[in-house]
Enzyme design. Sequence first.
Site, mmCIF file in Angstrom:
data_model
loop_
_atom_site.group_PDB
_atom_site.id
_atom_site.type_symbol
_atom_site.label_atom_id
_atom_site.label_comp_id
_atom_site.label_asym_id
_atom_site.label_seq_id
_atom_site.Cartn_x
_atom_site.Cartn_y
_atom_site.Cartn_z
ATOM 1 N N TYR A 91 -5.478 6.653 4.696
ATOM 2 C CA TYR A 91 -5.704 5.675 3.642
ATOM 3 C C TYR A 91 -4.999 4.349 3.958
ATOM 4 O O TYR A 91 -5.606 3.272 3.925
ATOM 5 C CB TYR A 91 -5.245 6.175 2.276
ATOM 6 C CG TYR A 91 -5.194 5.039 1.283
ATOM 7 C CD1 TYR A 91 -6.367 4.561 0.709
ATOM 8 C CD2 TYR A 91 -3.997 4.379 1.004
ATOM 9 C CE1 TYR A 91 -6.350 3.465 -0.141
ATOM 10 C CE2 TYR A 91 -3.975 3.286 0.156
ATOM 11 C CZ TYR A 91 -5.147 2.832 -0.417
ATOM 12 O OH TYR A 91 -5.115 1.736 -1.231
ATOM 13 N N GLU A 125 0.820 -1.208 0.000
ATOM 14 C CA GLU A 125 0.000 0.000 0.000
ATOM 15 C C GLU A 125 0.857 1.262 0.000
ATOM 16 O O GLU A 125 0.530 2.251 -0.658
ATOM 17 C CB GLU A 125 -0.954 0.003 1.200
ATOM 18 C CG GLU A 125 -2.072 -1.021 1.110
ATOM 19 C CD GLU A 125 -3.049 -0.748 -0.030
ATOM 20 O OE1 GLU A 125 -2.999 0.342 -0.625
ATOM 21 O OE2 GLU A 125 -3.865 -1.628 -0.327
ATOM 22 N N ASP A 180 -9.217 6.094 -2.033
ATOM 23 C CA ASP A 180 -8.084 6.668 -2.746
ATOM 24 C C ASP A 180 -8.636 7.507 -3.903
ATOM 25 O O ASP A 180 -9.850 7.732 -4.011
ATOM 26 C CB ASP A 180 -7.104 5.593 -3.229
ATOM 27 C CG ASP A 180 -7.682 4.700 -4.322
ATOM 28 O OD1 ASP A 180 -8.883 4.840 -4.660
ATOM 29 O OD2 ASP A 180 -6.935 3.860 -4.853
#
Length: 288
Positions: free
Chosen positions: A117, A34, A135
């Site tokens: 996030y 990520e 996102d």
Amino acid sequence: MDIATPLGEWFNREGRDLPWRRPGFGAWGILVSEVMLQQTPVARVIPRLAEWLARWPTPADLASAPPGDAVRAWDRLGYPRRALRLHAAATAITEEHGGVVPRDLDALLALPGIGEYTARAVAAFAFGDRHPVVDTNVRRVLARAIAGQGEPGPPSTRRDLAAMESVLPENLDAARLTNAAVMELGAVICTARSPRCDACPISDVCRWRAAGYPPYKGTRATVQPRFEGSDRHVRGLIMAELRASEIPVTATEIARVWADDAQRDRALQSLIADGLAEPTQDGFTLPA
């Protein structure tokens, strides 16, 4: 509006086979993936992620290495401060959580360099907990399908999370699937410049399509300046010199990477301030 059901069915048929989506891909690997995927294309991340996890398969492995090793291994993924953030997060996980990536959202958010996030993505995709994950791709899909506008406008954490929360099913597995499916739709179908509405599984309920694709008239997000010739470009050139050398890079060698003295010095000083470069008696190195 139920977009979760058709999106989940579509994702199960059409979703890309990516390493971090495969069974058994652990929380540490998902955390690394990520961070790497932020502002970096999937194709560039996949080989670097494999190399990274082969070298540092656990947070403790990365924490035991010098930060400069992480920056060097980051290579040309861009935004190398992410490597330092991952190293800091690995150190905190090792020292505060026994080397195990925490599941709790607040604990994830407390890790250095881990924002809203990334924390939510790890909690949702690694542990299957019900959290909205947002996102750029998600924001675009929600703006078009739900709000009926062509662009999402400037980001707002509170508003964006609430929008994604509104479409998440209560069932944990379905919520995890919906998070992944909305993100995938924005990445491969509902793209910024050339949306493929003919292939979209929710085109029949998309409010932007139903309205005739009206042009967006709201406030736009800030556009990043072009890369070539920017301070980011010069920073990258200096970082390439530092990564390529096991010994200090002299000021004379750095002077050769860019002709504009003021811009080059500004870029170098910003790298030092960010902890990506360290001055020594003989020149400059990656952080020890």
